[in-house]
Write a protein that holds these residues in place. Structure first.
Motif, PDB file in Angstrom:
ATOM      1  N   ILE A 259       0.844  -1.205   0.000  1.00  0.00           N
ATOM      2  CA  ILE A 259       0.000   0.000   0.000  1.00  0.00           C
ATOM      3  C   ILE A 259       0.881   1.257   0.000  1.00  0.00           C
ATOM      4  O   ILE A 259       0.664   2.195  -0.772  1.00  0.00           O
ATOM      5  N   SER A 260       1.902   1.248   0.854  1.00  0.00           N
ATOM      6  CA  SER A 260       2.784   2.423   0.969  1.00  0.00           C
ATOM      7  C   SER A 260       3.477   2.713  -0.360  1.00  0.00           C
ATOM      8  O   SER A 260       3.585   3.871  -0.786  1.00  0.00           O
ATOM      9  N   LEU A 261       3.941   1.661  -1.001  1.00  0.00           N
ATOM     10  CA  LEU A 261       4.666   1.837  -2.261  1.00  0.00           C
ATOM     11  C   LEU A 261       3.735   2.338  -3.369  1.00  0.00           C
ATOM     12  O   LEU A 261       4.114   3.201  -4.173  1.00  0.00           O
ATOM     13  N   VAL A 262       2.532   1.811  -3.383  1.00  0.00           N
ATOM     14  CA  VAL A 262       1.554   2.277  -4.384  1.00  0.00           C
ATOM     15  C   VAL A 262       1.276   3.767  -4.168  1.00  0.00           C
ATOM     16  O   VAL A 262       1.235   4.558  -5.116  1.00  0.00           O
ATOM     17  N   LEU A 263       1.117   4.153  -2.909  1.00  0.00           N
ATOM     18  CA  LEU A 263       0.849   5.573  -2.606  1.00  0.00           C
ATOM     19  C   LEU A 263       2.012   6.453  -3.059  1.00  0.00           C
ATOM     20  O   LEU A 263       1.819   7.525  -3.633  1.00  0.00           O
ATOM     21  N   LEU A 264       3.240   5.984  -2.797  1.00  0.00           N
ATOM     22  CA  LEU A 264       4.419   6.758  -3.222  1.00  0.00           C
ATOM     23  C   LEU A 264       4.506   6.827  -4.743  1.00  0.00           C
ATOM     24  O   LEU A 264       4.790   7.882  -5.307  1.00  0.00           O
ATOM     25  N   ASN A 265       4.267   5.696  -5.400  1.00  0.00           N
ATOM     26  CA  ASN A 265       4.340   5.678  -6.864  1.00  0.00           C
ATOM     27  C   ASN A 265       3.280   6.586  -7.490  1.00  0.00           C
ATOM     28  O   ASN A 265       3.529   7.228  -8.511  1.00  0.00           O
ATOM     29  N   ARG A 266       2.121   6.628  -6.845  1.00  0.00           N
ATOM     30  CA  ARG A 266       1.064   7.513  -7.357  1.00  0.00           C
ATOM     31  C   ARG A 266       1.345   8.970  -7.008  1.00  0.00           C
ATOM     32  O   ARG A 266       0.719   9.872  -7.559  1.00  0.00           O
ATOM     33  N   GLY A 267       2.217   9.165  -6.033  1.00  0.00           N
ATOM     34  CA  GLY A 267       2.528  10.529  -5.598  1.00  0.00           C
ATOM     35  C   GLY A 267       1.442  11.114  -4.719  1.00  0.00           C
ATOM     36  O   GLY A 267       1.331  12.337  -4.592  1.00  0.00           O
TER      37      GLY A 267
ATOM     38  N   LYS B  45       5.281  28.325 -15.741  1.00  0.00           N
ATOM     39  CA  LYS B  45       6.743  28.139 -15.588  1.00  0.00           C
ATOM     40  C   LYS B  45       7.052  27.074 -14.535  1.00  0.00           C
ATOM     41  O   LYS B  45       7.800  26.137 -14.780  1.00  0.00           O
ATOM     42  N   SER B  46       6.479  27.261 -13.343  1.00  0.00           N
ATOM     43  CA  SER B  46       6.803  26.335 -12.247  1.00  0.00           C
ATOM     44  C   SER B  46       6.254  24.940 -12.521  1.00  0.00           C
ATOM     45  O   SER B  46       6.865  23.945 -12.126  1.00  0.00           O
ATOM     46  N   THR B  47       5.122  24.868 -13.219  1.00  0.00           N
ATOM     47  CA  THR B  47       4.596  23.547 -13.593  1.00  0.00           C
ATOM     48  C   THR B  47       5.578  22.855 -14.533  1.00  0.00           C
ATOM     49  O   THR B  47       5.873  21.669 -14.380  1.00  0.00           O
ATOM     50  N   THR B  48       6.100  23.620 -15.504  1.00  0.00           N
ATOM     51  CA  THR B  48       7.066  23.045 -16.450  1.00  0.00           C
ATOM     52  C   THR B  48       8.289  22.532 -15.699  1.00  0.00           C
ATOM     53  O   THR B  48       8.737  21.391 -15.906  1.00  0.00           O
ATOM     54  N   ILE B  49       8.820  23.367 -14.810  1.00  0.00           N
ATOM     55  CA  ILE B  49       9.998  22.963 -14.047  1.00  0.00           C
ATOM     56  C   ILE B  49       9.668  21.770 -13.158  1.00  0.00           C
ATOM     57  O   ILE B  49      10.450  20.823 -13.043  1.00  0.00           O
ATOM     58  N   GLY B  50       8.484  21.810 -12.544  1.00  0.00           N
ATOM     59  CA  GLY B  50       8.064  20.696 -11.695  1.00  0.00           C
ATOM     60  C   GLY B  50       8.018  19.383 -12.461  1.00  0.00           C
ATOM     61  O   GLY B  50       8.429  18.337 -11.947  1.00  0.00           O
ATOM     62  N   ILE B  51       7.561  19.427 -13.700  1.00  0.00           N
ATOM     63  CA  ILE B  51       7.498  18.200 -14.503  1.00  0.00           C
ATOM     64  C   ILE B  51       8.905  17.731 -14.872  1.00  0.00           C
ATOM     65  O   ILE B  51       9.223  16.539 -14.780  1.00  0.00           O
ATOM     66  N   ILE B  52       9.778  18.679 -15.247  1.00  0.00           N
ATOM     67  CA  ILE B  52      11.155  18.313 -15.604  1.00  0.00           C
ATOM     68  C   ILE B  52      11.823  17.599 -14.422  1.00  0.00           C
ATOM     69  O   ILE B  52      12.542  16.623 -14.586  1.00  0.00           O
ATOM     70  N   CYS B  53      11.542  18.104 -13.223  1.00  0.00           N
ATOM     71  CA  CYS B  53      12.197  17.547 -12.026  1.00  0.00           C
ATOM     72  C   CYS B  53      11.378  16.445 -11.372  1.00  0.00           C
ATOM     73  O   CYS B  53      11.707  15.997 -10.282  1.00  0.00           O
ATOM     74  N   SER B  54      10.302  16.049 -12.006  1.00  0.00           N
ATOM     75  CA  SER B  54       9.412  14.981 -11.535  1.00  0.00           C
ATOM     76  C   SER B  54       8.709  15.308 -10.216  1.00  0.00           C
ATOM     77  O   SER B  54       8.332  14.406  -9.485  1.00  0.00           O
ATOM     78  N   LEU B  55       8.508  16.569  -9.940  1.00  0.00           N
ATOM     79  CA  LEU B  55       7.705  16.939  -8.770  1.00  0.00           C
ATOM     80  C   LEU B  55       6.231  17.046  -9.151  1.00  0.00           C
ATOM     81  O   LEU B  55       5.360  17.019  -8.297  1.00  0.00           O
ATOM     82  N   VAL B  56       5.994  17.198 -10.438  1.00  0.00           N
ATOM     83  CA  VAL B  56       4.624  17.294 -10.952  1.00  0.00           C
ATOM     84  C   VAL B  56       4.461  16.217 -12.028  1.00  0.00           C
ATOM     85  O   VAL B  56       5.366  16.012 -12.840  1.00  0.00           O
ATOM     86  N   ARG B  57       3.324  15.522 -11.988  1.00  0.00           N
ATOM     87  CA  ARG B  57       3.084  14.473 -12.992  1.00  0.00           C
ATOM     88  C   ARG B  57       2.501  15.096 -14.251  1.00  0.00           C
ATOM     89  O   ARG B  57       1.539  15.860 -14.166  1.00  0.00           O
ATOM     90  N   LYS B  58       3.089  14.783 -15.371  1.00  0.00           N
ATOM     91  CA  LYS B  58       2.582  15.352 -16.618  1.00  0.00           C
ATOM     92  C   LYS B  58       1.345  14.598 -17.071  1.00  0.00           C
ATOM     93  O   LYS B  58       1.179  13.417 -16.737  1.00  0.00           O
ATOM     94  N   THR B  59       0.511  15.284 -17.835  1.00  0.00           N
ATOM     95  CA  THR B  59      -0.675  14.635 -18.398  1.00  0.00           C
ATOM     96  C   THR B  59      -0.325  13.982 -19.734  1.00  0.00           C
ATOM     97  O   THR B  59      -0.725  12.862 -20.019  1.00  0.00           O
ATOM     98  N   GLU B  60       0.470  14.716 -20.532  1.00  0.00           N
ATOM     99  CA  GLU B  60       0.908  14.189 -21.837  1.00  0.00           C
ATOM    100  C   GLU B  60       2.271  14.769 -22.154  1.00  0.00           C
ATOM    101  O   GLU B  60       2.670  15.781 -21.594  1.00  0.00           O
ATOM    102  N   GLY B  61       2.943  14.150 -23.123  1.00  0.00           N
ATOM    103  CA  GLY B  61       4.184  14.725 -23.634  1.00  0.00           C
ATOM    104  C   GLY B  61       5.416  13.970 -23.165  1.00  0.00           C
ATOM    105  O   GLY B  61       5.327  12.992 -22.427  1.00  0.00           O
ATOM    106  N   ALA B  62       6.564  14.442 -23.660  1.00  0.00           N
ATOM    107  CA  ALA B  62       7.831  13.772 -23.353  1.00  0.00           C
ATOM    108  C   ALA B  62       8.858  14.799 -22.908  1.00  0.00           C
ATOM    109  O   ALA B  62       8.880  15.931 -23.388  1.00  0.00           O
ATOM    110  N   VAL B  63       9.702  14.387 -21.972  1.00  0.00           N
ATOM    111  CA  VAL B  63      10.795  15.234 -21.483  1.00  0.00           C
ATOM    112  C   VAL B  63      12.076  14.434 -21.571  1.00  0.00           C
ATOM    113  O   VAL B  63      12.140  13.301 -21.082  1.00  0.00           O
ATOM    114  N   LYS B  64      13.067  15.013 -22.240  1.00  0.00           N
ATOM    115  CA  LYS B  64      14.368  14.343 -22.325  1.00  0.00           C
ATOM    116  C   LYS B  64      15.445  15.263 -21.749  1.00  0.00           C
ATOM    117  O   LYS B  64      15.460  16.464 -22.043  1.00  0.00           O
TER     118      LYS B  64
END
Lengths: 272, 314
Positions: A259-267, B45-64
């Motif tokens: 459960i914990s890992l799923v929550l982390l993976n989902r963020g 801007k911050s959303t873009t940076i957040g996605i690049i750094c994986s703090l925000v989950r993207k809905t679509e698209g690719a980042v390299k």
């Protein structure tokens, strides 16, 4: 023109396995450093409250109770009190630490780093286990002043305490993931953990209960932990079979980890 | 051929509440670049940076990152990035040195490597004597520098700074600019978001302006500034004048007795303006731009279309 090989930074030069191990060790050290830094809040209170339990329930009241579950009452309550301190400290360490990390947004420093979620989880759980064991050791030393005991099965005793600490660390983690404010990490300990622990056979044997309440008690996982831990220390058959306890706790560890890992993976609670 | 330090394709973000922060943006930042990502508050801007750094989950698209797809090898991609976020995100109760060393550990650096790099970057950012102080005792400027030191401790090839000089006094800001220019010259690709447009104009070679989740401009700083068709100059005079001089070809406006304003359109030269003033018997003591040139463009690009066309295309 031939392309030149770029100079690798120290982070790029690491193998994933080695980097993951270092990241895990870093989180654990950070967690241990945290609870040691605030030792008046984390280590002293459980020691004081357990000494009071030993004095009041063990010495003053216990001398009138006599035997319980084949043991002197003072000896009977020792395993439960050690287990209780491990449970509450493992839980609250991860709950408060992970919530603070979320609240201060320092969780971002882990999320931007190349750390797999399993390593982040393992690091926090290991921190909770470390505090649980640390407090458990302090309480065990305190117990030594009130009752003489030797350990019947070292493997079972250590195994049970470890599994319990892991399980409740995971519980604290799940609580912290869903917590939106500091109050949210005290609700579960106050309304779920404490009642389950007090009703988990720490202070009494299930034999004392009427059939209905004994049956109800079998749904309390802490009964299994305390009973088996008591068996590990004194070798006296407890309220439930040891193999059942080990299997049940092992099963819950797997479930809570997943459960914990799923929550982390989902963020959940940490990524927008 | 060099690989792009950052390559974004069709990046889209729709938040859980239905708000569309990014509408499918494409962006490329070359290796070694000093790149400005500008936009008004809430532009993405911050959303873009957040996605690049994986703090925000993207809905679509690719980042390299340097050709590495973050979805395919997140660990390799993340090792190449250092991030300085907009808000302080460290535990204020931890010691300055510990904060940086712990970050080194998160990137897999050994204790020794972490200690060496912590010393190196804390010294470079003037924080070494604060290494044993709790972070809560640092000033705002020191906290900003601490975040830069922390982002650099694993020596990333791409450094992303989200408003790194916000709330920092001018002296520290300029020393941070010098430090960032030095890092860039040493080979670190830098992406900067800032509200100080003077900062972007003086540091960055290329620029993208994002507004309402879309890239509205993506070009070199020189080309962007070249789009300006009108620049306003402020002219200080040696002697007071009763009225603005009537000079053919130039529309001077009087600001006060010793100060004039002049709109210079493309094709007109300052030399001719000076000559005109000289022939009118007026001596100029100083000359300056009325406002930052990038600021003029930024306001026009993120304002309504009509006003943008007036300024850029005449």
């Amino acid at each position: 023109m031939a392309e030149s090989t770029p100079h690798l930074s120290p982070a790029e030069a690491k193998s994933t396995l080695s980097a993951d191990w270092v990241a895990f060790r870093t989180i654990v050290i950070k967690e241990i450093r945290r609870f040691l830094r605030i030792w008046p809040q984390t280590l002293v209170p459980p020691a004081i409250s357990m000494v009071l339990y030993f004095l009041i329930f063990g010495t003053f009241i216990g001398s009138r109770v006599g035997q319980m579950g084949g043991l002197d009452y003072m000896a009977f309550i020792v395993p439960g009190l050690i287990m209780m301190s491990v449970i509450t400290n493992a839980y609250s360490n991860v709950a408060s630490s992970f919530y603070s990390t979320k609240f201060q947004r320092s969780i971002e420093t882990m999320l931007v780093a190349p750390i797999p979620n399993g390593v982040i989880l393992a690091g926090f759980v290991a921190g909770g286990v470390a505090r649980g064991l640390c407090v458990g050791a302090i309480v065990t030393i305190m117990a030594g002043f009130f009752v003489d005991f030797t350990i019947h099965s070292f493997a079972l005793t250590v195994g049970m305490i470890l599994m319990t600490a892991v399980l409740f660390s995971l519980g604290g983690f799940i609580n912290a993931v869903f917590a939106d404010k500091f109050d949210d990490i005290s609700i579960i300990p106050a309304f779920v953990l404490t009642p389950l622990t007090y009703l988990g056979g720490v202070f009494y044997s299930l034999d004392l209960l009427p059939d209905f309440w004994r049956t109800v008690s079998y749904f309390n996982p802490i009964v299994y932990m305390v009973s088996s831990f008591r068996y590990g220390i004194f070798g006296v058959s407890g309220d439930v079979p040891v193999y059942l306890s080990v299997a049940a706790i092992g099963g819950f560890v797997v479930l809570f980890w997943t459960i914990s890992l799923v929550l982390l993976n989902r963020g959940t609670g940490i990524r927008a | 051929m060099t690989t792009a330090a950052l390559s974004i394709a069709g990046l889209k973000k729709v938040y859980a509440d239905g708000f569309t922060a990014l509408r499918g943006i494409d962006l490329e930042v070359k290796e070694g670049d000093f790149f400005a990502l500008l936009g008004p508050n809430g532009a993405g801007k911050s959303t873009t940076i957040g996605i690049i750094c994986s703090l925000v989950r993207k809905t679509e698209g690719a980042v390299k990152i340097f050709g590495i797809d973050v979805d395919k090898d997140f660990a390799a991609a993340k090792r190449l990035i250092g991030v300085v976020p907009q808000e302080f995100n460290f535990s204020i109760f931890e010691k300055v040195g510990d904060i940086v060393e712990v970050q080194a550990g998160f990137y897999g650096l050994s204790i020794r490597e972490g200690a060496v790099n912590t010393e190196k970057y804390l010294k470079r950012l003037g924080l070494w004597d604060k290494r044993n102080a709790q972070a809560r005792h640092l000033s705002g400027g020191m906290k900003r520098r601490l975040m830069i030191a922390r982002a650099l401790v694993h020596e990333p090839r791409l450094l992303i700074l989200d408003e790194p000089t916000a709330g920092v006094d001018i002296e520290i800001r300029r020393s941070m600019w010098a430090f960032l220019e030095e890092m860039n010259k040493a080979g670190t690709t830098i992406i900067l978001t800032t509200h100080y447009l003077e900062e972007a104009e003086s540091l960055c070679r290329n620029i993208a302006i994002i507004d309402h989740g879309e890239i509205v401009e993506n070009t070199s700083m020189r080309a962007l500034l070249g789009q300006l068709t009108t620049e306003t100059f402020v002219v200080d005079l040696a002697e007071p004048v009763a009225a603005a001089p009537e000079v053919p070809g130039f529309a001077f406006r009087k600001v006060d007795a010793q100060c004039l304003e002049l709109d210079l359109t493309r094709g007109q030269h300052l030399n001719a303006a000076f000559a005109a003033l000289d022939s009118a018997g007026l001596k100029v003591t100083s000359l300056r731009n009325k406002s930052n040139r990038l600021e003029q463009l930024f306001v026009s690009l993120t304002a309504s279309e009509g006003s943008a066309e007036t300024l850029i295309h005449g």
